[in-house]
Write an enzyme that holds these catalytic residues in place. Structure first.
Site, mmCIF file in Angstrom:
data_model
loop_
_atom_site.group_PDB
_atom_site.id
_atom_site.type_symbol
_atom_site.label_atom_id
_atom_site.label_comp_id
_atom_site.label_asym_id
_atom_site.label_seq_id
_atom_site.Cartn_x
_atom_site.Cartn_y
_atom_site.Cartn_z
ATOM 1 C CE LYS A 4 -4.378 -1.987 1.278
ATOM 2 N NZ LYS A 4 -5.403 -2.262 2.259
ATOM 3 N NE ARG A 38 -7.588 -8.508 0.439
ATOM 4 C CZ ARG A 38 -7.170 -7.764 -0.584
ATOM 5 N NH1 ARG A 38 -6.119 -6.984 -0.445
ATOM 6 N NH2 ARG A 38 -7.789 -7.808 -1.738
HETATM 7 N N1 HH2 Z 1 -7.388 -3.989 0.838
HETATM 8 C C1 HH2 Z 1 -7.716 -4.009 -0.460
HETATM 9 C C2 HH2 Z 1 -8.824 -4.758 -0.904
HETATM 10 N N2 HH2 Z 1 -9.546 -5.502 -0.043
HETATM 11 N N3 HH2 Z 1 -9.948 -6.265 2.152
HETATM 12 C C3 HH2 Z 1 -9.644 -6.249 3.446
HETATM 13 N N4 HH2 Z 1 -10.356 -6.974 4.310
HETATM 14 N N5 HH2 Z 1 -8.583 -5.518 3.936
HETATM 15 C C4 HH2 Z 1 -7.806 -4.749 3.118
HETATM 16 O O1 HH2 Z 1 -6.864 -4.077 3.621
HETATM 17 C C5 HH2 Z 1 -8.111 -4.734 1.718
HETATM 18 C C6 HH2 Z 1 -9.226 -5.511 1.270
HETATM 19 C C7 HH2 Z 1 -6.909 -3.221 -1.444
HETATM 20 O O2 HH2 Z 1 -5.879 -3.991 -2.012
HETATM 21 P P1 HH2 Z 1 -5.953 -4.668 -3.466
HETATM 22 O O3 HH2 Z 1 -7.077 -5.644 -3.543
HETATM 23 O O4 HH2 Z 1 -4.642 -5.238 -3.831
HETATM 24 O O5 HH2 Z 1 -6.177 -3.430 -4.432
HETATM 25 P P2 HH2 Z 1 -7.425 -2.931 -5.280
HETATM 26 O O6 HH2 Z 1 -8.491 -2.534 -4.299
HETATM 27 O O7 HH2 Z 1 -6.875 -1.775 -6.069
HETATM 28 O O8 HH2 Z 1 -7.883 -4.077 -6.141
#
Ligand code: HH2
Length: 272
Positions: free
Chosen positions: A219, A254
């Site tokens: 992040k 995660r």
């Molecule tokens: N962060 C993201 C998405 N889902 N779910 C939980 N429970 N906690 C988190 O910190 C979290 C989440 C964001 O990361 P990512 O899926 O890699 O990115 P994007 O939202 O751009 O797909």
């Protein structure tokens, strides 16, 4: 791990790894890489082989400013991926803010509902209760990732996160959701300093008494702290934050990089 094994493991002491499968063109660190069905399924299988306990399938980027995705398009992206990974016997989580998507994914074999909007929508709570699956309740200050970074003025961010998680977890349980995992929501409506406060005072979240999930993987705050611009090059900083969280009681992590986390946790177990 099968869904039953995942549920049983949640009640134990081990740190569990949730591998990220983003079926999106625009996720902040891996957008477009796993947008095709075959690529997404192969990626999920690879993360499981590397030691993921569960894979988290999402079809909408929640990065600040991402374009919202209509539920039918999100379903088109995630449903076949959930179905194929679940059919392979894996524990699969559905990462969605939309009850229609949650409902279909749970019917297709997902065994955990991960809702970054904190189960504010009663239909989400109903879907999880009807399917008898645990939920991840994550903190985000407003129900809209597009504007969340405009809502970072807390009196005390940790107190606000704890109060929100306490309330939403109790609501979900009262409405028949079998169990709850809570998540402080790193990067969701938080400044760099607020993310750091949440890491340093994670005990306050752990003390709620629910298993805690953290997701700092790649992040922006890690980029700011380390000076590393490219998200996919932030593994070192990610590991530092995640190990600090595990030390303070986080139970589920995660991650995009499963193999490196498996290795770090194996060694950490011997030296902590
Ligand atoms: N962060 C993201 C998405 N889902 N779910 C939980 N429970 N906690 C988190 O910190 C979290 C989440 C964001 O990361 P990512 O899926 O890699 O990115 P994007 O939202 O751009 O797909």
């Amino acid at each position: 791990m099968t869904p039953d094994q995942f549920r049983a493991a949640l009640a134990g002491d081990d740190t569990l790894l949730m591998g990220v499968v983003n079926v999106t063109p625009d996720s902040f660190s891996d957008g477009g890489r796993y947008y095709e069905l075959a690529d997404a399924v192969a990626h999920g299988m690879r993360l499981l082989a590397e030691g993921a306990d569960i894979v988290d399938v999402g079809g909408e980027s929640t990065r600040p400013g991402a374009a919202p995705v209509a539920a039918d398009e999100e379903l088109r992206r995630v449903l076949p991926v959930v179905r194929d990974l679940a059919a392979a016997g894996a524990a699969v989580s559905i990462d969605t803010r939309h009850a229609e998507v949650a409902e279909a994914a749970l019917a297709a074999g997902a065994c955990l509902l991960n809702d970054v909007s904190g189960l504010r929508d009663a239909a989400m709570r109903r879907a999880a209760a009807a399917h008898g699956v645990p939920v991840v309740v994550m903190h985000m200050p407003v129900d809209d990732p597009a504007v969340m970074q405009q809502h970072t003025s807390y009196v005390d961010v940790v107190d606000a996160v704890v109060a929100f998680l306490r309330e939403q977890a109790a609501l979900a349980l009262a409405e028949g959701v079998p169990s709850v995992i809570v998540d402080p929501g790193f990067g969701f409506g938080k400044t760099v300093e607020q993310n750091l406060q949440l890491v340093r005072r994670l005990h306050d979240v752990v003390n709620l008494g629910y298993p805690v999930l953290v997701g700092a993987s790649r992040k922006r705050f890690i980029g700011v702290l380390s000076g590393v611009t490219a998200p996919e090059e932030r593994l070192g900083g990610t590991l530092a934050v995640h190990l600090a969280c595990v030390q303070r009681g986080a139970r589920v992590v995660r991650v995009h990089d499963v193999a490196a986390h498996r290795q770090a946790l194996a060694v950490w177990g011997h030296v902590s």
